[in-house]
Design a protein around this motif. Structure first.
Motif, PDB file in Angstrom:
ATOM      1  N   MET A   1       0.828  -1.172   0.000  1.00 21.94           N
ATOM      2  CA  MET A   1       0.000   0.000   0.000  1.00 21.94           C
ATOM      3  C   MET A   1       0.876   1.241   0.000  1.00 21.94           C
ATOM      4  SD  MET A   1      -3.409  -0.345   2.023  1.00 21.94           S
ATOM      5  CE  MET A   1      -4.643  -1.276   1.194  1.00 21.94           C
ATOM      6  N   ALA A   2       0.349   2.285  -0.571  1.00 22.68           N
ATOM      7  CA  ALA A   2       1.050   3.558  -0.618  1.00 22.68           C
ATOM      8  C   ALA A   2       0.014   4.666  -0.524  1.00 22.68           C
ATOM      9  CB  ALA A   2       1.833   3.686  -1.914  1.00 22.68           C
ATOM     10  N   ALA A   3       0.428   5.814  -0.080  1.00 22.51           N
ATOM     11  CA  ALA A   3      -0.442   6.985  -0.040  1.00 22.51           C
ATOM     12  C   ALA A   3       0.063   7.974  -1.076  1.00 22.51           C
ATOM     13  CB  ALA A   3      -0.425   7.614   1.346  1.00 22.51           C
ATOM     14  N   LEU A   4      -0.856   8.468  -1.889  1.00 23.16           N
ATOM     15  CA  LEU A   4      -0.551   9.475  -2.891  1.00 23.16           C
ATOM     16  C   LEU A   4      -1.492  10.648  -2.676  1.00 23.16           C
ATOM     17  CD1 LEU A   4      -0.429   7.179  -6.049  1.00 23.16           C
ATOM     18  CD2 LEU A   4       1.513   8.018  -4.743  1.00 23.16           C
ATOM     19  N   ALA A   5      -1.022  11.825  -2.947  1.00 20.70           N
ATOM     20  CA  ALA A   5      -1.870  13.004  -2.818  1.00 20.70           C
ATOM     21  C   ALA A   5      -1.700  13.856  -4.062  1.00 20.70           C
ATOM     22  CB  ALA A   5      -1.485  13.805  -1.576  1.00 20.70           C
ATOM     23  N   GLY A   6      -2.746  14.567  -4.409  1.00 25.09           N
ATOM     24  CA  GLY A   6      -2.666  15.437  -5.561  1.00 25.09           C
ATOM     25  C   GLY A   6      -3.844  16.372  -5.611  1.00 25.09           C
ATOM     26  N   ILE A   7      -3.752  17.332  -6.476  1.00 28.94           N
ATOM     27  CA  ILE A   7      -4.870  18.237  -6.716  1.00 28.94           C
ATOM     28  C   ILE A   7      -5.583  17.703  -7.949  1.00 28.94           C
ATOM     29  CG2 ILE A   7      -5.542  20.581  -7.340  1.00 28.94           C
ATOM     30  CD1 ILE A   7      -3.066  21.534  -5.778  1.00 28.94           C
ATOM     31  N   GLY A   8      -6.872  17.494  -7.822  1.00 24.66           N
ATOM     32  CA  GLY A   8      -7.630  16.890  -8.918  1.00 24.66           C
ATOM     33  C   GLY A   8      -7.446  15.381  -8.903  1.00 24.66           C
ATOM     34  N   ASP A   9      -7.869  14.743  -9.962  1.00 22.92           N
ATOM     35  CA  ASP A   9      -7.782  13.294 -10.045  1.00 22.92           C
ATOM     36  C   ASP A   9      -6.431  12.856 -10.586  1.00 22.92           C
ATOM     37  OD1 ASP A   9     -10.320  12.929  -9.071  1.00 22.92           O
ATOM     38  OD2 ASP A   9     -11.259  12.662 -11.030  1.00 22.92           O
ATOM     39  N   LEU A  10      -6.013  11.707 -10.135  1.00 22.61           N
ATOM     40  CA  LEU A  10      -4.827  11.058 -10.674  1.00 22.61           C
ATOM     41  C   LEU A  10      -5.262  10.272 -11.903  1.00 22.61           C
ATOM     42  CD1 LEU A  10      -3.423   9.891  -7.231  1.00 22.61           C
ATOM     43  CD2 LEU A  10      -2.523  11.717  -8.660  1.00 22.61           C
ATOM     44  N   PRO A  11      -4.353   9.684 -12.656  1.00 24.76           N
ATOM     45  CA  PRO A  11      -4.758   8.893 -13.828  1.00 24.76           C
ATOM     46  C   PRO A  11      -5.715   7.765 -13.445  1.00 24.76           C
ATOM     47  CG  PRO A  11      -2.391   9.269 -13.828  1.00 24.76           C
ATOM     48  CD  PRO A  11      -2.907   9.765 -12.504  1.00 24.76           C
ATOM     49  N   ASP A  12      -6.618   7.397 -14.365  1.00 25.77           N
ATOM     50  CA  ASP A  12      -7.610   6.355 -14.105  1.00 25.77           C
ATOM     51  C   ASP A  12      -6.977   5.054 -13.648  1.00 25.77           C
ATOM     52  OD1 ASP A  12      -9.692   8.031 -14.693  1.00 25.77           O
ATOM     53  OD2 ASP A  12      -9.982   7.278 -16.729  1.00 25.77           O
ATOM     54  N   THR A  13      -5.801   4.727 -14.174  1.00 25.76           N
ATOM     55  CA  THR A  13      -5.148   3.476 -13.791  1.00 25.76           C
ATOM     56  C   THR A  13      -4.760   3.468 -12.318  1.00 25.76           C
ATOM     57  OG1 THR A  13      -3.040   4.376 -14.552  1.00 25.76           O
ATOM     58  CG2 THR A  13      -4.252   2.957 -16.091  1.00 25.76           C
ATOM     59  N   ILE A  14      -4.624   4.627 -11.732  1.00 29.25           N
ATOM     60  CA  ILE A  14      -4.359   4.713 -10.292  1.00 29.25           C
ATOM     61  C   ILE A  14      -5.665   4.869  -9.532  1.00 29.25           C
ATOM     62  CG2 ILE A  14      -3.288   6.115  -8.477  1.00 29.25           C
ATOM     63  CD1 ILE A  14      -1.036   6.695 -10.487  1.00 29.25           C
ATOM     64  N   MET A  15      -6.553   5.708 -10.021  1.00 31.11           N
ATOM     65  CA  MET A  15      -7.802   5.983  -9.315  1.00 31.11           C
ATOM     66  C   MET A  15      -8.645   4.729  -9.105  1.00 31.11           C
ATOM     67  SD  MET A  15      -7.912   9.232  -8.523  1.00 31.11           S
ATOM     68  CE  MET A  15      -9.631   9.653  -8.288  1.00 31.11           C
ATOM     69  N   ASP A  16      -8.717   3.854 -10.116  1.00 35.79           N
ATOM     70  CA  ASP A  16      -9.587   2.682  -9.937  1.00 35.79           C
ATOM     71  C   ASP A  16      -8.909   1.566  -9.150  1.00 35.79           C
ATOM     72  OD1 ASP A  16      -7.932   1.561 -11.848  1.00 35.79           O
ATOM     73  OD2 ASP A  16      -9.508   1.201 -13.313  1.00 35.79           O
ATOM     74  N   ARG A  17      -7.716   1.806  -8.675  1.00 32.42           N
ATOM     75  CA  ARG A  17      -7.027   0.862  -7.795  1.00 32.42           C
ATOM     76  C   ARG A  17      -6.763   1.498  -6.433  1.00 32.42           C
ATOM     77  NH1 ARG A  17      -5.490   0.089 -12.967  1.00 32.42           N
ATOM     78  NH2 ARG A  17      -5.125  -2.040 -13.698  1.00 32.42           N
ATOM     79  N   SER A  18      -7.552   2.504  -6.082  1.00 34.79           N
ATOM     80  CA  SER A  18      -7.277   3.304  -4.895  1.00 34.79           C
ATOM     81  C   SER A  18      -8.488   3.421  -3.986  1.00 34.79           C
ATOM     82  CB  SER A  18      -6.865   4.723  -5.308  1.00 34.79           C
ATOM     83  OG  SER A  18      -5.747   4.697  -6.138  1.00 34.79           O
ATOM     84  N   VAL A  19      -8.207   3.655  -2.727  1.00 29.52           N
ATOM     85  CA  VAL A  19      -9.209   4.121  -1.791  1.00 29.52           C
ATOM     86  C   VAL A  19      -9.056   5.639  -1.824  1.00 29.52           C
ATOM     87  CG1 VAL A  19      -9.930   4.205   0.613  1.00 29.52           C
ATOM     88  CG2 VAL A  19      -9.079   2.055  -0.355  1.00 29.52           C
ATOM     89  N   VAL A  20     -10.008   6.298  -2.444  1.00 34.02           N
ATOM     90  CA  VAL A  20      -9.908   7.737  -2.670  1.00 34.02           C
ATOM     91  C   VAL A  20     -10.528   8.474  -1.490  1.00 34.02           C
ATOM     92  CG1 VAL A  20     -10.542   9.644  -4.199  1.00 34.02           C
ATOM     93  CG2 VAL A  20      -9.991   7.382  -5.159  1.00 34.02           C
ATOM     94  N   ILE A  21      -9.755   9.350  -0.913  1.00 30.45           N
ATOM     95  CA  ILE A  21     -10.230  10.187   0.191  1.00 30.45           C
ATOM     96  C   ILE A  21     -10.229  11.624  -0.315  1.00 30.45           C
ATOM     97  CG2 ILE A  21      -9.815  10.977   2.546  1.00 30.45           C
ATOM     98  CD1 ILE A  21      -8.384   8.252   2.992  1.00 30.45           C
TER      99      ILE A  21
END
Length: 158
Positions: free
Chosen positions: A1-21
């Motif tokens: 597991m890893a934590a990523l942060a960003g403004i707006g959405d990340l690429p779909d390949t990351i977003m659909d494999r993530s727990v988005v907070i």
């Protein structure tokens, strides 16, 4: 597991494999204590050690779990470890974890009761056009200015 942060959405390949907070800007009347490395790192380290000690004795049981999940496919792959920990914790945690999983994945995929982020932007654009007298077109800059005027909007800072 890893934590990523960003403004707006990340690429779909990351977003659909993530727990988005989804985060929001702090309101003017909200106050939070700033993060301090010495003080806060120690508290997080202590919590990590307590969790590791608790899970250490449950490692074999945790690996054998195949929890019933409210989602499938990639979302299930992502949420399974979290739901497993909730199942091991017992009490109200299993119910709350599954409710959070369902609500958060539905929101990100646009299937929640509010239409999700994919619908929210279209709803906001429709509201803006109506507020501007339903013109046949708006300049892109004007539309972006009006969309960004709401600091709580999930697409702020377009």
């Amino acid at each position: 597991m890893a934590a990523l942060a960003g403004i707006g959405d990340l690429p779909d390949t990351i977003m659909d494999r993530s727990v988005v907070i989804r985060m929001r800007r702090r309101l003017d009347d909200e106050h939070v204590a700033p993060w301090r490395n010495g003080r806060d790192d120690l508290a997080v380290q202590e919590l990590r050690e307590r969790l590791a000690a608790w899970l250490g004795s449950l490692h074999a049981e945790a690996r054998a779990l195949e929890p019933k999940l409210p989602v499938e496919d990639r979302a299930a792959d992502t949420w399974e470890p979290l739901i497993s920990v909730a199942d091991l914790a017992g009490g109200g945690w299993p119910r709350m974890a599954r409710a959070a999983c369902k609500a958060m994945t539905d929101y990100e995929s646009g299937r929640d009761g509010d239409g999700g982020l994919k619908i929210a932007i279209l709803t906001d654009i429709r509201r803006i056009f109506a507020g501007e007298g339903n013109p046949p077109a708006l300049r892109t800059g004007r539309l972006l200015d009006l969309l960004n005027a709401d600091p709580e909007a999930p697409k702020a800072a377009l």
